[in-house]
Design an enzyme around this catalytic site. Structure first.
Site, PDB file in Angstrom:
ATOM      1  N   HIS A  95     -49.736-103.974  11.124  1.00  0.00           N
ATOM      2  CA  HIS A  95     -50.944-103.336  10.612  1.00  0.00           C
ATOM      3  C   HIS A  95     -52.029-104.399  10.442  1.00  0.00           C
ATOM      4  CE1 HIS A  95     -49.143-104.586   6.619  1.00  0.00           C
ATOM      5  NE2 HIS A  95     -50.394-105.000   6.478  1.00  0.00           N
TER       6      HIS A  95
HETATM    7  P1  TYD Z   1     -45.443-101.106   4.627  1.00  0.00           P
HETATM    8  O1  TYD Z   1     -46.945-101.178   4.614  1.00  0.00           O
HETATM    9  O2  TYD Z   1     -44.792-100.242   5.645  1.00  0.00           O
HETATM   10  O3  TYD Z   1     -44.849-102.585   4.760  1.00  0.00           O
HETATM   11  P2  TYD Z   1     -45.200-103.687   5.862  1.00  0.00           P
HETATM   12  O4  TYD Z   1     -46.242-103.107   6.782  1.00  0.00           O
HETATM   13  O5  TYD Z   1     -45.749-104.859   5.113  1.00  0.00           O
HETATM   14  O6  TYD Z   1     -43.940-104.026   6.568  1.00  0.00           O
HETATM   15  O7  TYD Z   1     -45.003-100.679   3.168  1.00  0.00           O
HETATM   16  C1  TYD Z   1     -43.778-100.047   2.899  1.00  0.00           C
HETATM   17  C2  TYD Z   1     -43.978 -99.051   1.761  1.00  0.00           C
HETATM   18  O8  TYD Z   1     -44.369 -99.704   0.573  1.00  0.00           O
HETATM   19  C3  TYD Z   1     -45.053 -98.033   2.092  1.00  0.00           C
HETATM   20  O9  TYD Z   1     -44.582 -96.756   1.673  1.00  0.00           O
HETATM   21  C4  TYD Z   1     -46.213 -98.441   1.221  1.00  0.00           C
HETATM   22  C5  TYD Z   1     -45.535 -99.117   0.037  1.00  0.00           C
HETATM   23  N1  TYD Z   1     -46.326-100.168  -0.596  1.00  0.00           N
HETATM   24  C6  TYD Z   1     -46.826 -99.962  -1.872  1.00  0.00           C
HETATM   25  O10 TYD Z   1     -46.638 -98.900  -2.487  1.00  0.00           O
HETATM   26  N2  TYD Z   1     -47.526-100.971  -2.479  1.00  0.00           N
HETATM   27  C7  TYD Z   1     -47.779-102.150  -1.852  1.00  0.00           C
HETATM   28  O11 TYD Z   1     -48.421-103.055  -2.426  1.00  0.00           O
HETATM   29  C8  TYD Z   1     -47.290-102.333  -0.490  1.00  0.00           C
HETATM   30  C9  TYD Z   1     -47.551-103.621   0.235  1.00  0.00           C
HETATM   31  C10 TYD Z   1     -46.561-101.317   0.074  1.00  0.00           C
END
Ligand code: TYD
Length: 145
Positions: free
Chosen positions: A61
């Site tokens: 992302h």
């Molecule tokens: P995600 O964005 O998929 O992780 P990455 O892209 O870094 O591998 O996040 C996984 C889940 O965690 C998603 O449901 C969103 C949640 N999340 C939060 O609630 N708060 C946060 O600060 C972050 C980073 C993620």
């Protein structure tokens, strides 16, 4: 992090100020003092990624406004950073090194081993509206249609 050399859209690997003596090491990340290696933003959130198998991809992302600093507290993670012109890979494999990401950058994190813990300090609270999760949408944003 040197404030003279960091600009939006950049990724910068930097040494975290560290105090080592015969008891071990202590590394400090705090706001300001950029010439001395401080953070160029106020950290408002800490999150950390762990429990991934070796080779597991995360991230995939871009953030629109959130500024972040990634640190491999334990183990190794490779981070592919793309500003729209193609990826550059940074290897995070020591807790006294940080990767500063200034928006807008596409990032892919690849875990090196199952014990890796990747910490992220962020300038903002979590906001899904700050995420671009579609690579083509990211490309369009940074390079135009
Ligand atoms: P995600 O964005 O998929 O992780 P990455 O892209 O870094 O591998 O996040 C996984 C889940 O965690 C998603 O449901 C969103 C949640 N999340 C939060 O609630 N708060 C946060 O600060 C972050 C980073 C993620």
């Amino acid at each position: 992090v040197n404030s003279q050399t960091h600009r939006p859209g950049q990724a910068i690997l930097f040494d975290i100020p560290t105090f080592s003596d015969d008891r071990g090491a202590l590394s400090v990340l705090e706001e300001g003092g950029e010439e001395g290696g401080g953070l160029p933003f106020t950290p408002r959130r800490l999150y950390y990624l762990y429990g991934s198998d070796a080779g597991q991809l995360r991230g995939e992302h871009a953030n629109i406004a959130s500024r972040q600093c990634l640190i491999a507290m334990t183990g190794t993670a490779e981070v592919d950073i793309d500003d729209g012109t193609g990826p550059r890979t940074f290897v995070l494999d020591r807790p006294d090194r940080g990767l500063l990401l200034e928006p807008v950058l596409w990032r892919v994190v690849r875990f090196g081993d199952a014990a890796s813990v990747l910490a992220v300090l962020a300038s903002d609270l979590y906001d899904e509206d700050d995420y671009i999760r579609d690579y083509e949408a990211f490309r369009t944003l940074v390079t135009g249609p």
